[in-house]
Design an enzyme around this catalytic site. Structure first.
Site, PDB file in Angstrom:
ATOM      1  N   ARG A  74     -83.661  -3.396  47.288  1.00 42.95           N
ATOM      2  CA  ARG A  74     -82.436  -4.141  48.070  1.00 42.95           C
ATOM      3  C   ARG A  74     -83.092  -4.699  49.419  1.00 42.95           C
ATOM      4  O   ARG A  74     -82.304  -5.788  50.105  1.00 42.95           O
ATOM      5  CB  ARG A  74     -80.748  -3.566  48.154  1.00 42.95           C
ATOM      6  CG  ARG A  74     -80.877  -3.988  46.898  1.00 42.95           C
ATOM      7  CD  ARG A  74     -79.082  -2.395  47.297  1.00 42.95           C
ATOM      8  NE  ARG A  74     -77.982  -3.129  47.970  1.00 42.95           N
ATOM      9  CZ  ARG A  74     -77.807  -1.919  49.379  1.00 42.95           C
ATOM     10  NH1 ARG A  74     -78.137  -0.239  49.208  1.00 42.95           N
ATOM     11  NH2 ARG A  74     -76.845  -1.986  50.334  1.00 42.95           N
ATOM     12  N   ASP A 128     -72.003  15.113  57.878  1.00 41.89           N
ATOM     13  CA  ASP A 128     -72.864  14.737  57.811  1.00 41.89           C
ATOM     14  C   ASP A 128     -72.249  13.184  58.430  1.00 41.89           C
ATOM     15  O   ASP A 128     -70.963  13.858  57.975  1.00 41.89           O
ATOM     16  CB  ASP A 128     -73.805  15.157  56.488  1.00 41.89           C
ATOM     17  CG  ASP A 128     -74.762  13.951  56.910  1.00 41.89           C
ATOM     18  OD1 ASP A 128     -74.926  14.051  58.437  1.00 41.89           O
ATOM     19  OD2 ASP A 128     -76.200  13.630  56.095  1.00 41.89           O
ATOM     20  N   LYS A 129     -72.965  12.685  59.025  1.00 39.58           N
ATOM     21  CA  LYS A 129     -72.364  11.893  59.619  1.00 39.58           C
ATOM     22  C   LYS A 129     -73.649  10.820  59.067  1.00 39.58           C
ATOM     23  O   LYS A 129     -74.692  10.749  59.005  1.00 39.58           O
ATOM     24  CB  LYS A 129     -72.881  11.731  60.724  1.00 39.58           C
ATOM     25  CG  LYS A 129     -72.282  10.596  61.744  1.00 39.58           C
ATOM     26  CD  LYS A 129     -73.672   9.563  61.937  1.00 39.58           C
ATOM     27  CE  LYS A 129     -74.681   9.711  62.252  1.00 39.58           C
ATOM     28  NZ  LYS A 129     -75.856   8.496  62.209  1.00 39.58           N
ATOM     29  N   HIS A 130     -72.991   9.506  59.312  1.00 39.89           N
ATOM     30  CA  HIS A 130     -73.953   8.164  58.794  1.00 39.89           C
ATOM     31  C   HIS A 130     -73.492   7.228  58.628  1.00 39.89           C
ATOM     32  O   HIS A 130     -72.801   6.856  59.201  1.00 39.89           O
ATOM     33  CB  HIS A 130     -73.530   8.579  56.716  1.00 39.89           C
ATOM     34  CG  HIS A 130     -74.970   7.871  55.973  1.00 39.89           C
ATOM     35  ND1 HIS A 130     -76.032   8.582  56.076  1.00 39.89           N
ATOM     36  CD2 HIS A 130     -75.032   6.642  55.801  1.00 39.89           C
ATOM     37  CE1 HIS A 130     -77.205   7.658  55.203  1.00 39.89           C
ATOM     38  NE2 HIS A 130     -76.509   6.374  55.044  1.00 39.89           N
ATOM     39  N   SER A 131     -74.687   6.620  59.238  1.00 39.61           N
ATOM     40  CA  SER A 131     -74.468   4.688  59.456  1.00 39.61           C
ATOM     41  C   SER A 131     -74.757   3.938  59.294  1.00 39.61           C
ATOM     42  O   SER A 131     -76.221   4.113  57.889  1.00 39.61           O
ATOM     43  CB  SER A 131     -75.154   4.910  61.026  1.00 39.61           C
ATOM     44  OG  SER A 131     -75.985   3.659  61.258  1.00 39.61           O
ATOM     45  N   LYS A 159     -75.195   9.328  48.174  1.00 40.89           N
ATOM     46  CA  LYS A 159     -76.633  10.660  48.815  1.00 40.89           C
ATOM     47  C   LYS A 159     -75.227  11.689  48.999  1.00 40.89           C
ATOM     48  O   LYS A 159     -76.100  13.090  49.385  1.00 40.89           O
ATOM     49  CB  LYS A 159     -77.069   9.631  49.070  1.00 40.89           C
ATOM     50  CG  LYS A 159     -78.251   8.934  48.881  1.00 40.89           C
ATOM     51  CD  LYS A 159     -78.855   7.565  50.188  1.00 40.89           C
ATOM     52  CE  LYS A 159     -78.818   7.011  50.974  1.00 40.89           C
ATOM     53  NZ  LYS A 159     -78.576   6.079  51.408  1.00 40.89           N
ATOM     54  N   LYS A 160     -74.104  11.268  49.788  1.00 44.89           N
ATOM     55  CA  LYS A 160     -73.960  12.074  50.122  1.00 44.89           C
ATOM     56  C   LYS A 160     -72.803  13.298  49.556  1.00 44.89           C
ATOM     57  O   LYS A 160     -73.038  14.304  50.238  1.00 44.89           O
ATOM     58  CB  LYS A 160     -71.964  11.422  51.326  1.00 44.89           C
ATOM     59  CG  LYS A 160     -73.628  10.858  52.319  1.00 44.89           C
ATOM     60  CD  LYS A 160     -74.251  11.503  53.174  1.00 44.89           C
ATOM     61  CE  LYS A 160     -75.160  10.728  54.031  1.00 44.89           C
ATOM     62  NZ  LYS A 160     -76.447  11.783  54.570  1.00 44.89           N
ATOM     63  N   THR A 181     -83.960   6.463  60.256  1.00 43.44           N
ATOM     64  CA  THR A 181     -84.411   7.768  61.058  1.00 43.44           C
ATOM     65  C   THR A 181     -85.724   8.693  60.252  1.00 43.44           C
ATOM     66  O   THR A 181     -85.841   9.147  60.903  1.00 43.44           O
ATOM     67  CB  THR A 181     -82.639   8.546  59.972  1.00 43.44           C
ATOM     68  OG1 THR A 181     -81.589   8.595  61.560  1.00 43.44           O
ATOM     69  CG2 THR A 181     -82.437  10.235  61.032  1.00 43.44           C
ATOM     70  N   SER A 238     -74.215   3.304  48.005  1.00 45.41           N
ATOM     71  CA  SER A 238     -76.049   3.983  48.280  1.00 45.41           C
ATOM     72  C   SER A 238     -75.279   4.759  49.016  1.00 45.41           C
ATOM     73  O   SER A 238     -75.748   6.037  48.665  1.00 45.41           O
ATOM     74  CB  SER A 238     -76.484   2.701  49.297  1.00 45.41           C
ATOM     75  OG  SER A 238     -77.560   3.508  49.870  1.00 45.41           O
TER      76      SER A 238
HETATM   77  N1  URA Z   1     -77.893   3.019  54.642  1.00 43.60           N
HETATM   78  C1  URA Z   1     -77.768   3.140  52.673  1.00 43.60           C
HETATM   79  O1  URA Z   1     -77.689   4.115  52.539  1.00 43.60           O
HETATM   80  N2  URA Z   1     -77.394   2.549  52.498  1.00 43.60           N
HETATM   81  C2  URA Z   1     -77.251   0.839  52.328  1.00 43.60           C
HETATM   82  O2  URA Z   1     -77.150  -0.038  51.405  1.00 43.60           O
HETATM   83  C3  URA Z   1     -76.966   1.016  54.148  1.00 43.60           C
HETATM   84  C4  URA Z   1     -77.309   1.585  54.937  1.00 43.60           C
END
Ligand code: URA
Length: 439
Positions: free
Chosen positions: A170, A82-85, A189-190, A122, A185
């Site tokens: 947050r 996966d990719k996460h930004s 999840k990843k 997203t 965070s």
């Molecule tokens: N994306 C996330 O999933 N968590 C964050 O805290 C910032 C960006």
């Protein structure tokens, strides 16, 4: 244990121990610790930080706060990646990269977030597609990843529920921009998604949570070090967020731009560069390619051949969206009542991209408080890139608003957020660096 002691310990610069971290994560998950106490602790962490050790423990505890996926039994004939930004304005990379990576042989179970602070989400954007179920049953998600190659969904209640709660707190308490909290965070999840590999897009600039290269590099190292401890192979790209990515910002308007890209109709240069660099890195991280030029070429071919568009269409249908969405996207997406250009004069020299994100919130495209409903039709299109010459023919952007009053306010906000001058500024690179952990 009293949670006030945990807050006081962090307030006074202490390091949280294993029991305190587990107490926090349990209280986040079962709701037994109220939001005001979580906010106080988040602010204490924001101000006093966490050691790598603490952030690593928080990440793992949050990852185990719910279901941890395992793709082994599915016998997939490709890597799960996966990719996460870290979040930006106009960042629609996920809608492009997931089907492109799938077309190149990856399996992409993309569990995405909602808008956070001034940045778009997203999950919110994909919900502009009528019928698309961003919160499917787990079995539907698994089957879609398996048969189509990718599925973009929102964070379900059973996956890293501790992050889900702290994320929403947050978002509205000014505690997003914390390296350990962002690290925990994202990675919780990843890790819970059972990935073989991850590519991170750490954004830097006026629209990013990390405005300087130093801060972005610090976050990149924190993510790589923590991921390595958890056994998740991660490469990081640091990419520019000093202006809107692509030409649109909002929800439905970003899906529209994404469809034009996937159909190979219009591919804005900066967006194209980020997509090919990140997607190419997914092929490198997973070992599907060893050469970055070849990897990019393969990703490009996935678009020009129409394969990636076809995969997006199949994913959309599998998750309840219209079968002909990719062909007839415009007729399905919600449209704003008022659509009006904003004119300026001279070359665009720089953009306060956070202010553009805040202008989107004021238009109704982003949230001010937890759970707020969005207007998915509003936003900006035709955004002029830095270096563009504005005149009577070339607007700064086109505003899509719910009312004339909103459009006027958005116009004022946009003009205040963008500077112009008589001369074009020097060109900036879009990819600032690639970190693989090997160097
Ligand atoms: N994306 C996330 O999933 N968590 C964050 O805290 C910032 C960006």
């Amino acid at each position: 244990m009293l949670f006030t002691d945990v807050i006081r310990s962090k307030r006074d610069g202490g390091e949280l121990n294993d029991e305190q971290i587990q107490f926090l994560v349990d209280g986040l998950t079962d709701g037994s610790i109220p939001a005001e106490q979580i906010s106080a602790l988040a602010m204490a962490i924001f101000l006093n930080g966490m050691t790598f050790e603490e952030a690593g423990k928080l990440t793992l505890a949050m990852a185990s706060s719910g279901t941890v996926l395992d793709w082994q039994s599915d016998n997939l004939d490709g890597p799960v990646v996966d990719k996460h930004s870290t979040g930006g304005v106009g960042d629609k990379v996920s809608f492009l990269l997931a089907p492109i990576a799938a077309a190149c042989g990856c399996f992409v179970p993309m569990i995405s977030g909602r808008g956070l602070g001034h940045t778009g989400g997203t999950t919110d954007k994909i919900e502009s597609i009528p019928g698309y179920n961003s919160m499917p049953e787990f079995e539907t998600f698994r089957q879609t990843v398996k048969s189509v190659g990718c599925a973009i969904i929102g964070q379900t209640t059973d996956l890293a529920p501790a992050d889900r709660r702290i994320y929403s707190i947050r978002d509205v308490t000014g505690t997003v921009e914390s390296v350990p909290l962002i690290t925990a965070s994202i990675l919780s999840k990843k890790i819970a998604a059972g990935l073989d590999a991850l590519v991170m897009d750490v954004k830097v600039g006026s629209g990013a949570f990390m405005p300087t290269d130093e801060q972005a590099t610090e976050l990149a190292h924190s993510i790589m070090a923590t991921a390595a401890k958890a056994g998740l192979k991660t490469h990081v790209l640091i990419t520019d967020m000093n202006e809107v990515l692509g030409t649109t910002a909002g929800n439905a308007v970003e899906i529209e731009e994404s469809m034009r890209y996937l159909r190979n109709d219009v591919r804005e240069a900066r967006l194209d560069e980020v997509v090919l660099a990140l997607c190419g890195e997914m092929l490198i991280t997973t070992g599907l390619e060893t050469d970055r030029n070849n990897a990019r070429r393969r990703c490009d071919e996935a678009v020009t051949s129409g394969h990636a568009a076809e995969i997006f269409g199949r994913m959309c249908t599998a998750l309840g969206g219209p079968v002909d969405f990719v062909d007839n996207y415009s007729s399905y997406l919600p449209k704003a009542k008022v659509i009006r250009p904003v004119f300026g004069k001279g070359y665009v020299t720089d953009v306060d991209t956070r202010a553009v994100g805040n202008a989107l919130i004021e238009l109704g495209a982003g949230r001010r408080s937890v759970g707020e409903e969005l207007d998915l039709s509003v936003g900006f299109t035709d955004f002029a890139p830095v270096g563009a010459m504005l005149d009577k023919e070339r607007p700064l952007a086109v505003v899509h608003a719910a009312s004339s009053e909103d459009a006027v306010a958005a116009e004022k906000n946009l003009l205040a957020a963008c500077n112009t001058a008589e001369y074009a500024p020097a060109e900036r690179p879009i990819v600032h660096g690639i970190l693989t952990g090997d160097t």
